[in-house]
Every structure is written in structure tokens, then in C-alpha cells.
Design a protein around this motif. Structure first.
Motif, mmCIF file in Angstrom:
data_model
loop_
_atom_site.group_PDB
_atom_site.id
_atom_site.type_symbol
_atom_site.label_atom_id
_atom_site.label_comp_id
_atom_site.label_asym_id
_atom_site.label_seq_id
_atom_site.Cartn_x
_atom_site.Cartn_y
_atom_site.Cartn_z
ATOM 1 N N ASP A 158 31.496 31.180 47.749
ATOM 2 C CA ASP A 158 32.670 31.494 46.921
ATOM 3 C C ASP A 158 33.625 32.420 47.674
ATOM 4 O O ASP A 158 34.852 32.247 47.598
ATOM 5 C CB ASP A 158 32.220 32.150 45.613
ATOM 6 N N PHE A 159 33.071 33.380 48.393
ATOM 7 C CA PHE A 159 33.909 34.305 49.161
ATOM 8 C C PHE A 159 34.722 33.564 50.216
ATOM 9 O O PHE A 159 35.933 33.807 50.377
ATOM 10 C CB PHE A 159 33.026 35.370 49.825
ATOM 11 N N ILE A 193 37.607 31.700 48.626
ATOM 12 C CA ILE A 193 38.690 32.569 48.139
ATOM 13 C C ILE A 193 39.524 33.101 49.306
ATOM 14 O O ILE A 193 40.751 33.135 49.248
ATOM 15 C CB ILE A 193 38.104 33.739 47.322
ATOM 16 N N PRO A 232 41.915 29.793 51.162
ATOM 17 C CA PRO A 232 42.248 28.829 50.102
ATOM 18 C C PRO A 232 42.821 27.516 50.612
ATOM 19 O O PRO A 232 42.801 26.520 49.898
ATOM 20 C CB PRO A 232 43.290 29.586 49.270
ATOM 21 N N ILE A 242 40.279 24.788 50.657
ATOM 22 C CA ILE A 242 39.437 24.743 49.464
ATOM 23 C C ILE A 242 39.246 23.326 48.929
ATOM 24 O O ILE A 242 38.183 22.989 48.415
ATOM 25 C CB ILE A 242 40.030 25.662 48.364
#
Length: 324
Positions: A158-159, A162, A165, A168
Motif C-alpha cells: 500500500d505504501f 501511495i 501513484p 497504480i
């Protein structure tokens, strides 16, 4: 053993039916004649059949079989019915390493992704082992340690998403577990790994049966307990990691497949191993068919389908083993 042939035969038959259904499923509706023509001679629908649906069907079977086998082996070693590659953190470790590669080196050659995934899976297994060794490593404690390690590694994924991006979209499709965009390029390595490790899994079958009776009994029968445990875990990690490198983190297949196999054929690993592989292949293939066929042209990640099936079953298992 004879009683086990019937469920194995049904599983093979179901896999054949699902494979045929997979060739018909998609945005473009093809009839039997068009599919057979494409399989024989290519032609107008060559890409749809031979370079899109057929490789996805084959890869779904291999990925599911790999996850099912991985789940059988890790449960056989830890002797915990709640153990599986994804719940124990192995899939998360492989996913974190592969995500890091996709984020920091998006132009990496195809062969590097499974190498990174295997390295991450092995590192996760070592973290679980090292953490468990700080206390008495009971089966329940190993499972809880794996869940904690999995949550920690998932937070690392998740880090990365984030902080980076831009990458992603590609990473999220892969991390939710999907065979979208996969083709014959992923087949050779996955097939080679399966051909190499399946015979080892069968060699471990009797030894895992004996190990289930207790380590002292296993040693008395001449089983090298530590070597068998280490080999089984390494095979499990490699199978799960290579599967993750191809299809992303498809959850609960490694948990469901061994349980369903035990219900059908019992606990002897010589029969349990092929049955779990067949059920895993069927689960992933059916999930991929549903992902493509429910609301075309929209495609869901197959991992969402397996999670919808697997999460309630996991809660059921927790209720059964609440006394641990």
C-alpha cells in the motif's frame, strides 16, 4: 485409493468442461465452428482464440494448481488447517517484491518478475520462521505469526502504491489477482516449475503423512524431519511465488483447495496432492470465466471472485477452531 478415483475423475471432467466454456466466454460471441477453425487454421478469430482465451485458460489451470499444491504442502508441514500461502504472508511477500520491481523498474524483462516474487516469498517465509522461533512454535502460533507478517508486508505494498501513484493502475490490476493481459509469454516458466516441483511434492507425500502422526514417530520411521519440512516449505513458497508472479495475489485458493480435497478423498497426501491441484485449477479457471463473462465488456479481477467464495469459508473455519 480406489474410492478416490471417482472424485478425481469428476474433478478432471469438471476441469475439461470449464476449459471448453472458457473458450466461449468473452465479449465476442463465437460458435463451435469458429472456435474449431481458429484452433486448426487460425484465420479471422486466431487472436481471440489462440492468443487471448486459450493462454488464459491454460495459465488459470496452472496458477490454480500451483496455489492448491502450495496450500497442501504448507498445511502438511505446519499441521494447521488455517495455513495457506496468502494467509501465511508468502503471497504478500511475493507481491511486495514484484510490486517494487514494477514500480521502480517498469521496463524489467519478463523473467525478472518471477525471480523477484520467489525472493520475496522466501524472505516472508524466513521472517515467519525467525519470528516463530522467538517463542515455542506451535501450529496456532505459526498461523497467527503468518497473518501478522502478511498484514505488515501488505502495508508495504500500500505504501508503494501511495508514494508512486502513476504506476497504480497496472499494479492494482495485478495485485487484485487477474489474468488480464496474460499470454503465452508467461507459460514456459510456469510450466517448467510445475513439471519440476510436482514430482518432488509426490516424493514428499508419504513423509508428510508420517509427519502428521508426530515428529517423534516420524523420526522413529526414518524420516529426516527437518529436511522434509524445509523442502516442503521451499517447494510451497516457489509454487505460490511463481503463481503470484503470473496472476497476482489470488486469495484463498491455497486455503480452499486442500480443505475441499480432504472432504472428497481424505488425508492421504498421495491422493490429496493431485486432488488439491485439480480443485485449485478449477477454482481459478471458473473465477476467470466469471470475471470475464458476468458483465462483458467489463472484467472483474479473478481474485475478487475467489475472495467472495473464500472469505465466508475462512470465517467458518475460524468458528470451528476457536478453541485454539
Amino acid at each position: 485409493m480406489a474410492l478416490s478415483k471417482k472424485p478425481i475423475g469428476f474433478a478432471v471432467f469438471g476441469l475439461i468442461i470449464a476449459g471448453i466454456t472458457s473458450l466461449y466466454t468473452g465479449v465476442i460471441n463465437l460458435d463451435t465452428g469458429q472456435i474449431l477453425e481458429a484452433l486448426r487454421n487460425g484465420g479471422e478469430h486466431d487472436f481471440v482464440v489462440n492468443h487471448y482465451r486459450l493462454p488464459r485458460m491454460v495459465l488459470a489451470m496452472l496458477v490454480g494448481a500451483g496455489l492448491g499444491l502450495s496450500g497442501v504442502l504448507v498445511q502438511g508441514v505446519i499441521r494447521n488447517p488455517l495455513a495457506s500461502p496468502d494467509l501465511m504472508g508468502i503471497s504478500a511477500g511475493a507481491g511486495l517484491a514484484a510490486t517494487g520491481l514494477l514500480v521502480f523498474y517498469p521496463q524489467a524483462p519478463l523473467w525478472l518478475l518471477p525471480v523477484a516474487a520467489i525472493s520475496g516469498g522466501l524472505l516472508a517465509a524466513l521472517m515467519i520462521y525467525a519470528t516463530a522461533m522467538l517463542t515455542h512454535p506451535t501450529p496456532a502460533r505459526l498461523a497467527l505469526t503468518g497473518v501478522a507478517i502478511s498484514a505488515f508486508l501488505s502495508s508495504g505494498i500500500d505504501f508503494l502504491l501511495i508514494v508512486h501513484p502513476i504506476e497504480i493502475n497496472t499494479a492494482m490490476v495485478w495485485l487484485t489477482g487477474s489474468l488480464w493481459g496474460r499470454n503465452w509469454e508467461q507459460f514456459p516458466l510456469l510450466f517448467a516449475v510445475m513439471c519440476l516441483l510436482i514430482p518432488i511434492a509426490f516424493w514428499l507425500a508419504w513423509r508428510l503423512d508420517v509427519l502428521g502422526s508426530g515428529e517423534s514417530i516420524a523420526r522413529g520411521l526414518g524420516v529426516h524431519v527437518t529436511q522434509v519440512q524445509a523442502l516442503a516449505l521451499i517447494v510451497s513458497v516457489v509454487l505460490a511465488s511463481v503463481s503470484v508472479s503470473v496472476a497476482g495475489t489470488i486469495s484463498f485458493v491455497g486455503l480452499l483447495s486442500p480443505h475441499l480435497a480432504r472432504l472428497l478423498v481424505g488425508g492421504k497426501h498421495a491422493v490429496l496432492i493431485p486432488m488439491a491441484a485439480l480443485i485449485g485449477a478449477l477454482l481459478v479457471l471458473v473465477s476467470d470465466i466469471l470475471a470475464r463473462g458476468l458483465i462483458p465488456p467489463t472484467e472483474f479481477p479473478a481474485g475478487i471472485i475467489t475472495s467472495v467464495i473464500g472469505a465466508p469459508y475462512f470465517i467458518y473455519l475460524l468458528s470451528r477452531y476457536k478453541g485454539w
